[in-house]
Motif scaffolding. Structure first.
Motif, mmCIF file in Angstrom:
data_model
loop_
_atom_site.group_PDB
_atom_site.id
_atom_site.type_symbol
_atom_site.label_atom_id
_atom_site.label_comp_id
_atom_site.label_asym_id
_atom_site.label_seq_id
_atom_site.Cartn_x
_atom_site.Cartn_y
_atom_site.Cartn_z
ATOM 1 N N ASP A 132 0.813 -1.217 0.000
ATOM 2 C CA ASP A 132 0.000 0.000 0.000
ATOM 3 C C ASP A 132 0.847 1.267 0.000
ATOM 4 O O ASP A 132 0.336 2.358 -0.281
ATOM 5 C CB ASP A 132 -0.940 0.006 1.207
ATOM 6 C CG ASP A 132 -2.210 -0.794 0.956
ATOM 7 O OD1 ASP A 132 -2.445 -1.169 -0.212
ATOM 8 O OD2 ASP A 132 -2.965 -1.050 1.913
ATOM 9 N N GLY A 192 -0.153 -2.511 -9.942
ATOM 10 C CA GLY A 192 -1.351 -2.660 -9.126
ATOM 11 C C GLY A 192 -1.772 -1.365 -8.455
ATOM 12 O O GLY A 192 -0.979 -0.435 -8.278
ATOM 13 N N ASN A 193 -3.051 -1.322 -8.086
ATOM 14 C CA ASN A 193 -3.592 -0.206 -7.325
ATOM 15 C C ASN A 193 -3.506 -0.514 -5.838
ATOM 16 O O ASN A 193 -3.987 -1.559 -5.403
ATOM 17 C CB ASN A 193 -5.058 0.057 -7.672
ATOM 18 C CG ASN A 193 -5.222 0.641 -9.052
ATOM 19 O OD1 ASN A 193 -5.661 -0.028 -9.957
ATOM 20 N ND2 ASN A 193 -4.886 1.898 -9.207
ATOM 21 N N SER A 208 -4.730 -0.369 -1.969
ATOM 22 C CA SER A 208 -6.114 -0.473 -1.500
ATOM 23 C C SER A 208 -6.767 0.901 -1.386
ATOM 24 O O SER A 208 -7.962 1.047 -1.660
ATOM 25 C CB SER A 208 -6.147 -1.181 -0.142
ATOM 26 O OG SER A 208 -5.396 -0.469 0.819
ATOM 27 N N TRP A 209 -6.004 1.920 -1.026
ATOM 28 C CA TRP A 209 -6.596 3.247 -0.848
ATOM 29 C C TRP A 209 -6.877 3.953 -2.183
ATOM 30 O O TRP A 209 -7.499 5.019 -2.187
ATOM 31 C CB TRP A 209 -5.705 4.125 0.032
ATOM 32 C CG TRP A 209 -4.259 4.158 -0.349
ATOM 33 C CD1 TRP A 209 -3.283 3.290 0.022
ATOM 34 C CD2 TRP A 209 -3.612 5.125 -1.190
ATOM 35 N NE1 TRP A 209 -2.072 3.639 -0.533
ATOM 36 C CE2 TRP A 209 -2.239 4.763 -1.269
ATOM 37 C CE3 TRP A 209 -4.046 6.258 -1.871
ATOM 38 C CZ2 TRP A 209 -1.327 5.496 -2.005
ATOM 39 C CZ3 TRP A 209 -3.133 6.996 -2.611
ATOM 40 C CH2 TRP A 209 -1.783 6.606 -2.670
ATOM 41 N N MET A 210 -6.435 3.358 -3.290
ATOM 42 C CA MET A 210 -6.749 3.924 -4.599
ATOM 43 C C MET A 210 -7.729 3.041 -5.374
ATOM 44 O O MET A 210 -7.988 3.296 -6.545
ATOM 45 C CB MET A 210 -5.473 4.110 -5.431
ATOM 46 C CG MET A 210 -4.593 5.239 -4.971
ATOM 47 S SD MET A 210 -3.249 5.620 -6.116
ATOM 48 C CE MET A 210 -4.122 6.406 -7.454
ATOM 49 N N SER A 211 -8.262 2.016 -4.729
ATOM 50 C CA SER A 211 -9.189 1.109 -5.394
ATOM 51 C C SER A 211 -10.625 1.481 -5.048
ATOM 52 O O SER A 211 -10.909 2.055 -4.000
ATOM 53 C CB SER A 211 -8.922 -0.340 -4.963
ATOM 54 O OG SER A 211 -7.589 -0.707 -5.247
ATOM 55 N N GLY A 212 -11.549 1.135 -5.953
ATOM 56 C CA GLY A 212 -12.965 1.371 -5.693
ATOM 57 C C GLY A 212 -13.400 2.777 -6.076
ATOM 58 O O GLY A 212 -12.682 3.518 -6.760
ATOM 59 N N THR A 260 -14.089 7.622 -8.978
ATOM 60 C CA THR A 260 -13.146 6.563 -8.620
ATOM 61 C C THR A 260 -12.017 7.158 -7.790
ATOM 62 O O THR A 260 -11.577 8.291 -8.018
ATOM 63 C CB THR A 260 -12.568 5.894 -9.874
ATOM 64 O OG1 THR A 260 -11.942 6.884 -10.698
ATOM 65 C CG2 THR A 260 -13.668 5.210 -10.676
ATOM 66 N N TRP A 261 -11.548 6.362 -6.827
ATOM 67 C CA TRP A 261 -10.508 6.856 -5.926
ATOM 68 C C TRP A 261 -9.199 7.118 -6.659
ATOM 69 O O TRP A 261 -8.474 8.067 -6.317
ATOM 70 C CB TRP A 261 -10.278 5.851 -4.790
ATOM 71 C CG TRP A 261 -11.318 5.909 -3.718
ATOM 72 C CD1 TRP A 261 -12.261 4.972 -3.419
ATOM 73 C CD2 TRP A 261 -11.528 6.979 -2.780
ATOM 74 N NE1 TRP A 261 -13.051 5.383 -2.375
ATOM 75 C CE2 TRP A 261 -12.615 6.610 -1.955
ATOM 76 C CE3 TRP A 261 -10.903 8.206 -2.557
ATOM 77 C CZ2 TRP A 261 -13.092 7.426 -0.924
ATOM 78 C CZ3 TRP A 261 -11.375 9.017 -1.529
ATOM 79 C CH2 TRP A 261 -12.450 8.626 -0.723
ATOM 80 N N ASN A 262 -8.853 6.296 -7.660
ATOM 81 C CA ASN A 262 -7.571 6.528 -8.337
ATOM 82 C C ASN A 262 -7.572 7.866 -9.082
ATOM 83 O O ASN A 262 -6.595 8.618 -9.028
ATOM 84 C CB ASN A 262 -7.216 5.364 -9.263
ATOM 85 C CG ASN A 262 -8.233 5.124 -10.349
ATOM 86 O OD1 ASN A 262 -9.317 5.688 -10.346
ATOM 87 N ND2 ASN A 262 -7.900 4.246 -11.273
ATOM 88 N N GLN A 316 -1.340 4.145 -12.990
ATOM 89 C CA GLN A 316 -2.548 3.698 -12.312
ATOM 90 C C GLN A 316 -3.780 3.700 -13.209
ATOM 91 O O GLN A 316 -4.812 3.125 -12.852
ATOM 92 C CB GLN A 316 -2.823 4.587 -11.090
ATOM 93 C CG GLN A 316 -1.736 4.538 -10.048
ATOM 94 C CD GLN A 316 -1.566 3.152 -9.468
ATOM 95 O OE1 GLN A 316 -2.458 2.628 -8.808
ATOM 96 N NE2 GLN A 316 -0.416 2.538 -9.720
#
Length: 534
Positions: free
Chosen positions: A300, A363-364, A366-370, A380-382, A451
């Motif tokens: 992360d 990979g993304n 966790s804090w940039m997923s969803g 989207t968070w990313n 990302q």
């Protein structure tokens, strides 16, 4: 039988609420084979009233016809497979009990009425779950189902609900279920107002069914509610396009702000700028590979670790390009174009040799997923963090140029090179560091783009033209012009795409910029440049 399932469950919950002694789930399971379908519906209601987390899987197995009673000892099994492949499981724990011989068990039969009771019971169990997320998901499922038979269960859950968000969704589900029931016209009009306030496509679809209702007041309320939802959707559609434009603009800003220094300030047409972005993306990829292999618990943090590394890698290569090639070509922009184009080909082929031509996975965290909702708009968070990152890079660059000694020296060399040299400024060092700064910011852009885009040797080629367009349109060398150009072009592009398509939108933007620079050759915010002696 229409309301039997819901009524039985409601009665069972009420009895428990009044203090009637409840049997354990294990005892209730043993009662399932007894009596007729109505008797089993009562047992199902009692199972739901236990709110035992194991009950949901038990009822799903019953509805699927997988529960059977062993004739030898009366034990209840969950049996999957047929014939010689039949395997038994404990219906509550899921522990495998081994093969089940043919004709050693009898099925616990269900009919459509009992299945309705089971569906209502499962809904009740989920609505009563101790986990708010599960209750919210169940409430949303109840809204989509719009089942009037679930009204008693929804009312019971609503009475016990403490979470305001879940309670709101339960009221919406209750309202839509009421619209499907034989409630009075006044109740349906009130329910339409609740569904209207929820908004969204699901509410619009549900309300549209009642525009042609045979009850005039319901039809009128549905027509008005439909119009309000459509107006709200139009407003949120504009907001969504603005957000998409801001998101694209932040990407363009990251890609172009480094070029604004090398091209706008130094007068160097750096065709290798896209490859410097690519190097930042590959630095992120390598960082994640090392973390995955040796320090998986730090994944992360991988982007935060890769960010300074990408800046240093791209910046060092930028300094090498300036010292090895560009410093001999100041004042000859066409030669810098050809030379840096050759550098871009070398960098591309080097990366292709080391990593291959195929895309690499980044990979993304966790804090940039969803994603999250803002009204009827999905963010989207990313993309959200990329916008924040782009603004932070831009503000950091402004502070560097306006509030540091290096920024003062860079501006001095830009405006009057001979005078700066006479004042003791080492102009060659400033040139190298300035080019390295622009290259390092390109590396930061690569971290962000990893990302949202494919990491491949051709990554930079997709952004080099757009970067030049942004810099030229905003005014070469003016950072605020680059900022304004990036976001204005991004928003304009996203507003045109729904009407003319992505490709034609880019063509129209290009035509607009060509026409614009005919009238304002120095861009939106012209700045003073320099002509560097050879």
């Amino acid at each position: 039988m229409r309301f039997l399932a819901a009524v039985v469950i409601w009665i069972g919950l009420a009895l428990v609420g009044q203090g009637v002694a409840a049997q354990t789930l294990e005892e209730l399971v043993q009662r399932l084979p007894d009596g007729n379908f109505n008797d089993r519906a009562e047992v199902v209601a009692e199972i739901a009233a236990t709110t035992d987390p194991r009950a949901e899987g038990l009822l799903e197995a019953l509805s699927a016809g997988e529960l059977r009673q062993r004739t030898a000892d009366g034990a209840i099994l969950r049996v999957t497979g047929k014939g010689g492949r039949a395997v038994g499981f404990d219906p509550l724990t899921g522990v495998a009990l081994g093969p089940v011989a043919a004709r050693s068990t009898e099925p616990i039969r269900v009919n459509n009425g009992l299945r309705r009771a089971i569906r209502a019971a499962i809904g009740t169990l989920t609505l009563m779950s101790p986990d708010p997320a599960k209750r919210l998901a169940a409430a949303n499922a109840a809204f989509l189902a719009a089942d009037p038979e679930a009204l008693p269960a929804i009312a019971e859950a609503l009475a016990a609900e403490q979470d305001s968000g879940v309670a709101k969704t339960l009221r919406e589900a209750q309202a839509l279920a009421m619209l499907e029931s034989d409630a009075s016209a006044a109740d349906k009009v009130a329910a339409l107002a609740v569904v209207r306030d929820r908004g969204g496509n699901d509410s619009l679809t549900a309300i549209t069914r009642y525009v042609s209702s045979d009850q005039p007041e319901v039809a009128a309320a549905a027509t008005e509610a439909k119009a309000e939802i459509e107006r709200a959707r139009a407003i949120w559609g504009v907001a969504q396009n603005v957000w998409f434009g801001v998101s694209l603009g932040s990407v363009l800003l990251l890609a172009a702000v480094g070029l604004a220094i090398t091209f706008g300030v130094m007068g160097v047409i750096n065709m290798a700028h896209g490859e410097l972005i690519m190097l930042g993306a590959y630095t992120t990829y390598l960082t994640q590979q090392v973390i995955r292999t040796y320090y998986p618990g730090l994944f992360d943090w991988s982007l935060l670790i890769a960010t300074p590394l990408a800046f240093l890698v791209a910046g060092a290569i930028g300094v090498g390009i300036e010292r090895g090639i560009v410093r001999f070509l100041y004042g000859r922009p066409l030669e810098t174009l050809l030379a840096t184009w050759g550098v871009s080909l070398i960098l591309q082929q080097t990366v292709r040799t080391l990593f291959g031509p195929s895309n690499r996975e980044v990979g993304n965290p966790s804090w940039m997923s969803g994603a999250f909702q803002v009204g009827e708009m999905t963010v989207t968070w990313n993309r959200f963090y990329i916008v924040i990152f782009a603004l932070a890079v831009f503000l950091g660059l402004l502070l560097l140029l306006k509030r540091t000694l290096f920024g003062l020296q860079m501006r001095a060399v830009t405006q009057n090179r001979p005078m700066a040299a006479e004042m003791g400024i080492r102009t060659a060092k400033v040139d190298a560091l300035t080019f390295g700064l622009g290259a390092g910011i390109a590396g930061l852009a690569g971290v962000a783009l990893s990302q949202i885009d494919n990491v491949s040797p051709n990554l930079g080629q997709a952004y080099i033209i757009d970067s030049f367009l942004v810099v030229v349109f905003g005014g070469a060398g003016n950072l605020w012009g680059t900022f304004a150009a990036a976001f204005s072009l991004g928003i304009a592009n996203k507003f045109m795409e729904p009407f003319v398509g992505a490709v034609l939108a880019k063509i129209l933007i290009l035509v607009f910029i060509i026409l614009f620079i005919q009238k304002r050759p120095r861009g939106l915010f012209p700045t003073r440049g320099r002509a560097v002696e050879g």
